[in-house]
Structures are given as structure tokens and as C-alpha cells.
Design a protein around this motif. Structure first.
Motif, PDB file in Angstrom:
ATOM      1  N   THR A 332      26.761  35.005  32.984  1.00 15.79           N
ATOM      2  CA  THR A 332      25.808  35.640  32.056  1.00 15.79           C
ATOM      3  C   THR A 332      26.480  36.083  30.757  1.00 15.79           C
ATOM      4  N   ASP A 333      27.701  35.600  30.523  1.00 13.54           N
ATOM      5  CA  ASP A 333      28.453  35.955  29.320  1.00 13.54           C
ATOM      6  C   ASP A 333      28.130  34.964  28.203  1.00 13.54           C
ATOM      7  N   ASP A 334      27.559  35.461  27.113  1.00 14.40           N
ATOM      8  CA  ASP A 334      27.206  34.598  25.984  1.00 14.40           C
ATOM      9  C   ASP A 334      28.433  33.974  25.317  1.00 14.40           C
ATOM     10  N   GLY A 335      29.618  34.498  25.647  1.00 13.71           N
ATOM     11  CA  GLY A 335      30.829  33.974  25.024  1.00 13.71           C
ATOM     12  C   GLY A 335      31.246  32.603  25.536  1.00 13.71           C
ATOM     13  N   PHE A 336      30.686  32.182  26.662  1.00 12.11           N
ATOM     14  CA  PHE A 336      31.017  30.855  27.196  1.00 12.11           C
ATOM     15  C   PHE A 336      29.995  29.835  26.694  1.00 12.11           C
ATOM     16  N   PRO A 337      30.459  28.659  26.250  1.00 10.87           N
ATOM     17  CA  PRO A 337      29.523  27.673  25.699  1.00 10.87           C
ATOM     18  C   PRO A 337      28.661  26.987  26.751  1.00 10.87           C
ATOM     19  N   ASP A 338      29.151  26.917  27.999  1.00 13.21           N
ATOM     20  CA  ASP A 338      28.400  26.223  29.049  1.00 13.21           C
ATOM     21  C   ASP A 338      28.847  26.723  30.416  1.00 13.21           C
ATOM     22  N   THR A 339      28.112  26.303  31.451  1.00 12.61           N
ATOM     23  CA  THR A 339      28.420  26.775  32.808  1.00 12.61           C
ATOM     24  C   THR A 339      29.776  26.254  33.281  1.00 12.61           C
ATOM     25  N   HIS A 340      30.161  25.063  32.840  1.00 14.10           N
ATOM     26  CA  HIS A 340      31.451  24.505  33.252  1.00 14.10           C
ATOM     27  C   HIS A 340      32.587  25.430  32.824  1.00 14.10           C
ATOM     28  N   THR A 341      32.543  25.870  31.592  1.00 21.26           N
ATOM     29  CA  THR A 341      33.573  26.768  31.074  1.00 21.26           C
ATOM     30  C   THR A 341      33.529  28.117  31.784  1.00 21.26           C
ATOM     31  N   ALA A 342      32.330  28.620  32.028  1.00 20.98           N
ATOM     32  CA  ALA A 342      32.181  29.910  32.705  1.00 20.98           C
ATOM     33  C   ALA A 342      32.719  29.854  34.128  1.00 20.98           C
ATOM     34  N   ILE A 343      32.392  28.792  34.841  1.00 17.94           N
ATOM     35  CA  ILE A 343      32.866  28.638  36.214  1.00 17.94           C
ATOM     36  C   ILE A 343      34.377  28.470  36.243  1.00 17.94           C
ATOM     37  N   ALA A 344      34.929  27.687  35.314  1.00 18.93           N
ATOM     38  CA  ALA A 344      36.382  27.490  35.262  1.00 18.93           C
ATOM     39  C   ALA A 344      37.109  28.815  35.040  1.00 18.93           C
ATOM     40  N   ALA A 345      36.573  29.655  34.145  1.00 18.64           N
ATOM     41  CA  ALA A 345      37.192  30.953  33.871  1.00 18.64           C
ATOM     42  C   ALA A 345      37.142  31.849  35.104  1.00 18.64           C
ATOM     43  N   TYR A 346      35.981  31.880  35.749  1.00 18.50           N
ATOM     44  CA  TYR A 346      35.854  32.669  36.980  1.00 18.50           C
ATOM     45  C   TYR A 346      36.837  32.194  38.043  1.00 18.50           C
ATOM     46  N   GLU A 347      36.887  30.885  38.281  1.00 20.11           N
ATOM     47  CA  GLU A 347      37.730  30.360  39.357  1.00 20.11           C
ATOM     48  C   GLU A 347      39.210  30.616  39.098  1.00 20.11           C
ATOM     49  N   GLN A 348      39.627  30.540  37.842  1.00 21.22           N
ATOM     50  CA  GLN A 348      41.040  30.782  37.532  1.00 21.22           C
ATOM     51  C   GLN A 348      41.429  32.217  37.881  1.00 21.22           C
ATOM     52  N   GLN A 349      40.623  33.184  37.460  1.00 19.97           N
ATOM     53  CA  GLN A 349      40.967  34.579  37.743  1.00 19.97           C
ATOM     54  C   GLN A 349      40.785  34.888  39.225  1.00 19.97           C
ATOM     55  N   MET A 350      39.790  34.267  39.852  1.00 22.24           N
ATOM     56  CA  MET A 350      39.571  34.490  41.287  1.00 22.24           C
ATOM     57  C   MET A 350      40.753  33.976  42.102  1.00 22.24           C
ATOM     58  N   ARG A 351      41.238  32.774  41.790  1.00 17.98           N
ATOM     59  CA  ARG A 351      42.371  32.208  42.548  1.00 17.98           C
ATOM     60  C   ARG A 351      43.629  33.042  42.366  1.00 17.98           C
ATOM     61  N   THR A 352      43.875  33.478  41.144  1.00 21.53           N
ATOM     62  CA  THR A 352      45.066  34.292  40.876  1.00 21.53           C
ATOM     63  C   THR A 352      45.023  35.590  41.673  1.00 21.53           C
ATOM     64  N   ARG A 353      43.867  36.245  41.640  1.00 18.80           N
ATOM     65  CA  ARG A 353      43.709  37.506  42.370  1.00 18.80           C
ATOM     66  C   ARG A 353      43.788  37.286  43.877  1.00 18.80           C
ATOM     67  N   ALA A 354      43.111  36.238  44.363  1.00 16.16           N
ATOM     68  CA  ALA A 354      43.084  35.978  45.806  1.00 16.16           C
ATOM     69  C   ALA A 354      44.450  35.597  46.333  1.00 16.16           C
ATOM     70  N   SER A 355      45.224  34.869  45.538  1.00 13.73           N
ATOM     71  CA  SER A 355      46.561  34.471  45.977  1.00 13.73           C
ATOM     72  C   SER A 355      47.449  35.683  46.213  1.00 13.73           C
ATOM     73  N   ALA A 356      47.392  36.634  45.288  1.00  8.95           N
ATOM     74  CA  ALA A 356      48.194  37.852  45.449  1.00  8.95           C
ATOM     75  C   ALA A 356      47.740  38.653  46.656  1.00  8.95           C
ATOM     76  N   THR A 357      46.419  38.745  46.845  1.00  6.68           N
ATOM     77  CA  THR A 357      45.884  39.492  47.990  1.00  6.68           C
ATOM     78  C   THR A 357      46.216  38.798  49.302  1.00  6.68           C
ATOM     79  N   ALA A 358      46.148  37.473  49.324  1.00  7.61           N
ATOM     80  CA  ALA A 358      46.478  36.732  50.546  1.00  7.61           C
ATOM     81  C   ALA A 358      47.941  36.893  50.907  1.00  7.61           C
ATOM     82  N   ALA A 359      48.824  36.896  49.910  1.00 12.02           N
ATOM     83  CA  ALA A 359      50.254  37.092  50.179  1.00 12.02           C
ATOM     84  C   ALA A 359      50.485  38.462  50.818  1.00 12.02           C
TER      85      ALA A 359
END
Length: 382
Positions: A332-359
Motif C-alpha cells: 500500500t506504499d505509493d512509493g513503489f511503482p508496481d507490485t513486483h517492486t513492492a513484493i521484492a522489497a518486502y521479501e528482501q527485508q523479510m528474509r534478512t530478518r528471518a535468517s537472523a531469527t532462525a539462527a
């Protein structure tokens, strides 16, 4: 909400993560449906009490505008944690989290009331019950979801919130989880004050962490007067299939417990002697810490579907709800031009956070099933 304007969003899975995402999206007027395989909201008993953390689960509820409802339904005092040895000696009691610093506030709420808070926050008919997902195909620029009863649904964006055995994850990545080395056996006792009075007194409406001989026994009280418990043992990955135990046979499971948890105090027998007859073996898996995949414009995932890990750091539901919040904010962020970019941004931060938590979770899993389990946990909660 330019990237999802006029788009239909389907969330597959009606657990805390999926429902939180639906609430966040509906606050921005998104067109969203949740497809849940259960036949109705009261279809099954809800599991253990959850402790929500300030910067994840509670943050999601705050931003979803649901803290008043949460405060009306959480269980004060249920975050009391007692560290106990196998002989039933209480070594430490930690019951100060509700009165200390705000960041340490980790209130407990049963899954049932949390689910009701989230469901009640959604528009009527948001959740489509009895929707057991079976397959996804692309039709033109949309996704066609097919369910077990033959019904279908069309969506522009599909989010997998369908847990550890996600059927949508394989459409995103072939990466599979690895076995953590620990298998849990889960049981429940109803009306614990009568059925298991000694354990009930020891619990004090909170939670017990019992450790010894590289094994764990975790017992949690619930607001309905029942308790749930989980043994944790090092086993082969296939143990639950190969051991020959009928987990619906209370006597057989009790015999296994007595032969495996040898020299443990007889007080723990109350759990197995008075449990409901059906036990559930749960081999514990974890996604690779370095997992990655290429983002898609119309498919993504959250919670256990994205980053399954064992429960020994108490992060599962908190991670799922934080995923939901962050994904909802990206979409829902107007700063992203499309859903592909929005999903990519979410997944990058999610993976980084989840990796640290999983460790951290894997470290905790190993430590709690080692000879240093008690000092390890005492250091964490002190």
C-alpha cells in the motif's frame, strides 16, 4: 495504494499472519479475501498460548488498531515462566515481564481469542471457509485458485499464509526445509485443576520449562482451564513414522515417555495419564538460513510458509504478524511503482530478518536440548 488499486488479493490461510494482513490491507480499502480450509471459525481446538513481543506481534496489533481489543482479552500473569529440573525442583520464576520496561512486556493470549479479535476486525464475508487449496494456474494476467471441493477463485495477487506445509510455496521456490534434530510430542489435559492438580499448582497459570538429560518438557496453561504440553527429544527425522507408537493410544505414549524420560519425577506422569487420548508427533524443521528466490509480481508468502523454524525462541506467530504488517505496508506504499517492486522489497527485508531469527532459534534449540540447558535459559530470562 496505487500498486494494488483495482486488484483482487487472495490470502490463502486464516491463521494470525493471514488475518493480520487482511486487516492491514482492508484499512487501506484493498479488495481482499482470505481462503481458509477449516469449515468454520470454531472448527478445531486452538493450540498453545502465545506470547506477543513488543516490536513484532504487538507492533502489528498496534498498527492494526487492535490494542484495546487485545488488552481486553490477554491473560495477565500468564507470562509467568518457571524453570524446573526433571526432579520437579523450581529453580527460577520469572513473572516481572508485565511490570518492567515496555519492550520486555510480552503478554500472553490464547490463540482462540486472538483469532476472534482479528476475525471481528474484518469486513463481513472476508473469510471464505471450507476452502482447501489444491492448485494454482495463471489465466491471462490473473491467478486461478482451485479448491478441494471444486470451487475456484480469481485473484491478481496471491499470498501464501498456509503454514509449515504450504501448498503455494512450491510455486515460488523449490527450496525445502531441513530437519532440526528435534521431534516434539504434543498433548493436552482438560480441566487441569482436577485432572492434574500437582502440575496445575506448579504452573500457577503460566508456563513451565522442564529440562534434563538433553530433553525438554514445556507445559502451558490456557484460559479455558486446560493445559498443553510438548516433549522435545533428539530423534532421527523419521522417528515418528518408524517408532511403531500409536499416538492415539494414551497407554502406548505413556510407556514411551516412561522409557525415554527415565528418572524423571513421577509428577510428570499426570500429564500422560490424564491427557486427551490423541497425541501429535511434530518433527521440527527449519528453512535454510541463506534461502533466496526471485520475486514474482503476483505471488509471495509470510510466516511459516516463508521461514519455518522450530518454536524454541517463541518467534513463530510474532514473525508471521510482523511479516503481515510489513507486506501490507509495502503493498500500500505509493512509493513503489508496481507490485513486483513492492513484493521484492518486502521479501528482501523479510528474509534478512528471518535468517537472523532462525539462527538464534537454532542456537536456542540446540542449547535447550543439551547438558547446559538450565543455565542457558536462566541466563536469558534473568
Amino acid at each position: 495504494m496505487s500498486t494494488i488499486k483495482n486488484k483482487k488479493i487472495a490470502i490463502v490461510g486464516g491463521g494470525p499472519g493471514g488475518l493480520t494482513l487482511a486487516r492491514i490491507l482492508q484499512m487501506k480499502d484493498a479488495d481482499v479475501k482470505v481462503y481458509e480450509r477449516d469449515p468454520g471459525k470454531d472448527a478445531r481446538a486452538q493450540g498453545a498460548t502465545l506470547d506477543l513481543h513488543y516490536d513484532s506481534g504487538l507492533r502489528a496489533l498496534r498498527e492494526a488498531g487492535l490494542m484495546d481489543a487485545f488488552k481486553a482479552n490477554y491473560r495477565p500473569g500468564a507470562d509467568r515462566l518457571s524453570i524446573v529440573d526433571k526432579h520437579a525442583n523450581v529453580l527460577m520464576e520469572d513473572d516481572e515481564k508485565e511490570t518492567g520496561a515496555q519492550e520486555r512486556f510480552r503478554p500472553e493470549i490464547d490463540r482462540g481469542p486472538l483469532k476472534k479479535i482479528l476475525l471481528d476486525s474484518l469486513h463481513p464475508d472476508t473469510v471464505i471457509w471450507n476452502s482447501h487449496f489444491t492448485s494454482l494456474t495463471r489465466v491471462d494476467d490473473a491467478c486461478l485458485l482451485t479448491f478441494q471441493d471444486g470451487s475456484t477463485a480469481i485473484a491478481d495477487i496471491v499470498i501464501a499464509a498456509d503454514g509449515a506445509n504450504s501448498k503455494i510455496r512450491p510455486y515460488i521456490t523449490p527450496i525445502k526445509p531441513f530437519y532440526s534434530g528435534i521431534t516434539i510430542v504434543e498433548g493436552a489435559v482438560y480441566n487441569s485443576v482436577v485432572a492434574s492438580p500437582n502440575i496445575h499448582r506448579l504452573l500457577k497459570n503460566g508456563k513451565l520449562f522442564v529440562m534434563g538429560d538433553d530433553k525438554t518438557l514445556i507445559v502451558s496453561s490456557k484460559g479455558d482451564g486446560s493445559l498443553v504440553f510438548y516433549t522435545g527429544c533428539k530423534t532421527e527425522e523419521s522417528w515418528s513414522r518408524d517408532c511403531g507408537i500409536n499416538f492415539s493410544d494414551k497407554a502406548a505414549v505413556f510407556n514411551w515417555f516412561k522409557s525415554t524420560f527415565t528418572d524423571w519425577n513421577n509428577i510428570w506422569d499426570e500429564l500422560f495419564e490424564n491427557a486427551s487420548s490423541h497425541f501429535i508427533p511434530r518433527p521440527q524443521f527449519c528453512m535454510p538460513l541463506d534461502q533466496t528466490w526471485n520475486a514474482l509480481p503476483d505471488l509471495t508468502m509470510l510466516g511459516d510458509a516463508a521461514h519455518l523454524m522450530p518454536p524454541y525462541a517463541g518467534e513463530g506467530v510474532n514473525m508471521a504478524m510482523l511479516d503481515a504488517l510489513e507486506l501490507g505496508l509495502c503493498l500500500t506504499d505509493d512509493g513503489f511503482p508496481d507490485t513486483h517492486t513492492a513484493i521484492a522489497a518486502y521479501e528482501q527485508q523479510m528474509r534478512t530478518r528471518a535468517s537472523a531469527t532462525a539462527a538464534m532459534t537454532l542456537e536456542s534449540t540446540a542449547a535447550l536440548h543439551s547438558s547446559d540447558a538450565i543455565p542457558f535459559l536462566m541466563q536469558i530470562v534473568s
